[in-house]
Design an enzyme around this catalytic site. Structure first.
Site, PDB file in Angstrom:
ATOM      1  N   ASN A 139       1.104  -1.289   0.102  1.00  0.00           N
ATOM      2  CA  ASN A 139      -0.045   0.250   0.091  1.00  0.00           C
ATOM      3  C   ASN A 139       1.001   1.409  -0.171  1.00  0.00           C
ATOM      4  O   ASN A 139       1.258   1.226   0.954  1.00  0.00           O
ATOM      5  CB  ASN A 139      -0.851   0.166   1.181  1.00  0.00           C
ATOM      6  N   PRO A 140       1.352   1.960  -0.693  1.00  0.00           N
ATOM      7  CA  PRO A 140       1.807   3.433  -1.071  1.00  0.00           C
ATOM      8  C   PRO A 140       1.781   4.227  -0.654  1.00  0.00           C
ATOM      9  O   PRO A 140       2.192   4.867  -0.768  1.00  0.00           O
ATOM     10  CB  PRO A 140       2.064   3.364  -2.605  1.00  0.00           C
ATOM     11  N   THR A 171      -0.764  -1.755  -4.480  1.00  0.00           N
ATOM     12  CA  THR A 171      -2.520  -1.118  -4.505  1.00  0.00           C
ATOM     13  C   THR A 171      -2.488  -0.034  -5.246  1.00  0.00           C
ATOM     14  O   THR A 171      -1.765   1.209  -5.216  1.00  0.00           O
ATOM     15  CB  THR A 171      -2.949  -1.357  -4.019  1.00  0.00           C
ATOM     16  N   ASP A 198      -2.861  -1.733   9.246  1.00  0.00           N
ATOM     17  CA  ASP A 198      -3.719  -3.311   9.393  1.00  0.00           C
ATOM     18  C   ASP A 198      -4.714  -2.826   8.410  1.00  0.00           C
ATOM     19  O   ASP A 198      -5.878  -3.825   8.369  1.00  0.00           O
ATOM     20  CB  ASP A 198      -4.087  -3.019  10.911  1.00  0.00           C
ATOM     21  N   GLU A 203      -9.006  -5.151   4.459  1.00  0.00           N
ATOM     22  CA  GLU A 203      -9.369  -5.639   2.831  1.00  0.00           C
ATOM     23  C   GLU A 203      -9.055  -7.228   2.584  1.00  0.00           C
ATOM     24  O   GLU A 203     -10.257  -8.090   1.675  1.00  0.00           O
ATOM     25  CB  GLU A 203      -8.926  -4.933   2.172  1.00  0.00           C
TER      26      GLU A 203
END
Length: 479
Positions: A139-140, A171, A198, A203
């Site tokens: 997750n950037p 993502t 988290d 997801e």
């Protein structure tokens, strides 16, 4: 995936041995390999001892020898002429870095070296799966926005040295991990690793829950985290660390472990929770502080203190399916688990799961309230917090009696009218371990609960994610 971090040792621990002391390590030839002119490599129960016998015969008898923890050994490669041992070496207080040792192997020692190398790898991994096939989700945008850099700098070298098969994907939008998990081939990977806070595991679990064979997918697909976000509770609970490189090493050596998930139902919806649900000051402190996300984990403390000063109450209607309501009994329940339970690497349970999600034993929030549930007065509640895991963020074991797979959640309720001084004492007591026993802290072990807010606006947090501010019901699913 889980592996207790207590086995992690400094791989370069030194020992002072006299020549006579060192000889006792050379008696069992299956455990000792001579390399080069005079170097011996000896396998112990938990470490690899490296002794330079040539140096031992020099005037200084207290030659410093090196010991590498077997837990830190990542790989051993034997060629026709040399042996290379790759391991994770401590590069600081909270980090490891990949290092390697190489020794020449004589041609007539190749067969002996092959047997010894196989023994080394077997002891280094024991019951852990080698060469794990990992789907890496980055997750950037999470935390401080540095997850991609952190992964490539601290985790990827460890995974590569252990010859894990890596499929890396970033993502691009909220809910993207859910879409990926919904479509993933559960036979193609051993684990999904979330480089995030988290939010990404939340997801992923809900994406697996959307699959037609959700029950099988959730039982078969392991989920782990590299701590790259603000809270990183999953990493603290399952890997015992907030260090990305040590988390990567732990994932390499991890065993599969089943743990409880919970269903959260609202009007027409059902989602899964792996960590916690909160209403009141904790939810406000979490979801109401996105504007100071740059503060990292400290934003939760900031939000808590700001709201504490106003002594806000959050009235609601609350009913709980209580199983244990006595603190001493809760401690006994936890101690029984702690003294006898063991982590298993078995995947047999995966074939026993139903194809779909577990049946809701207590229905949804739209059904009639079960008659055997306890209605709890909550007109002046200040904090309602239910947890599936013990640690909510670093140094915050909010649910110290939580058990991973007992089919019970820990429900904590605190009245909002207690003094500010008492509230502050509670906050400082959490990392110190005194929170559980405080008289104003009400704790139950429960199977389910229903909460109906009386106000029109506010926050409800599920695993740190915002859900609609309306009535909801939660039910735990064991293992």
């Amino acid at each position: 995936m889980s592996s207790p971090n207590s086995n992690l040792q400094d791989p370069t621990t030194t020992h002072h041995l006299s020549p006579s002391d060192s000889k006792c390590h050379l008696l069992d030839h299956d455990l000792t390999l001579m390399v080069g002119q005079s170097v011996s490599l000896t396998l112990g129960n938990d470490s690899l001892l490296i002794v330079d016998e040539g140096a031992m015969r020099k005037p200084d008898p207290n030659k410093v020898t090196h010991s590498i923890s077997l837990y830190n050994v990542l790989d051993a490669d034997l060629s026709a002429t040399s042996l290379t041992i790759t391991y994770a070496e401590h590069s600081g207080k909270d980090d490891v870095a990949v290092n390697a040792l190489q020794y020449p192997i004589a041609e007539d020692e190749t067969i002996t070296a092959k047997t010894w190398t196989a023994n080394l790898i077997n002891l280094a991994y024991r019951n852990a799966l080698r060469h794990k096939r990992l789907k890496i989700l980055i997750n950037p945008f999470g935390g401080k926005g540095t997850a991609a850099y952190l992964y490539r700098t601290y985790a990827e070298p460890v995974f590569a040295a252990a010859h894990c098969q890596l499929d890396v994907q970033e993502t691009t939008h909220s809910g993207h991990a859910t879409e990926i998990a919904e479509q993933i081939d559960i036979d193609a990977y051993d684990a999904i690793v979330c480089c995030s806070g988290d939010g990404l595991p939340y997801e992923v679990f809900n994406g697996l829950a959307k699959k037609p064979n959700a029950g099988t997918a959730l039982a078969k697909m392991a989920v782990a985290m590299l701590p790259c976000g603000s809270g990183n509770a999953m990493a603290w609970n399952l890997l015992g660390t907030g260090s990305i490189s040590i988390a990567a090493l732990t994932i390499v050596k991890a065993l599969r472990m089943s743990f409880d998930l919970a269903s959260v139902t609202q009007a027409g919806t059902r989602t899964l929770s792996f960590l916690s649900q909160s209403f009141g000051i904790v939810a406000e402190s979490d979801l109401g502080t996105d504007h100071v996300r740059w503060m990292g984990a400290h934003r939760f403390t900031y939000g808590f203190l700001v709201r504490l000063m106003s002594r806000t109450i959050y009235p609601c209607d609350l009913a709980v399916k209580v199983v244990i309501d006595d603190k001493n009994a809760i401690k006994e329940h936890y101690n029984a688990y702690a003294s006898g339970a063991a982590v298993t690497s078995s995947t047999e349970n995966a074939t026993e799961q139903s194809e779909g999600l577990p049946t809701l034993e207590y229905g949804t929030v739209q059904d009639d309230l079960p008659k055997d549930w306890e209605v709890i007065p909550a007109e002046t509640i200040g904090n309602f917090y239910a947890g599936n895991m013990a640690i909510m963020s670093k140094d915050m074991p909010f649910f110290p009696a939580s058990v991973p797979n007992d089919g019970l959640m820990d429900v904590v309720m605190i009245d909002g009218t207690i003094s500010r001084a008492t509230s502050l004492k509670m906050m400082t007591a959490i990392p110190e371990g005194g929170f559980f026993d405080m008289p104003d802290v009400n704790i139950h072990k429960a199977k389910a609960y229903r909460l109906i807010p009386r106000e029109k606006q506010g926050y409800i947090s599920v695993d740190g994610e915002k859900i609609p501010f309306e009535a909801f019901q939660v039910e735990i699913h064991q293992a």
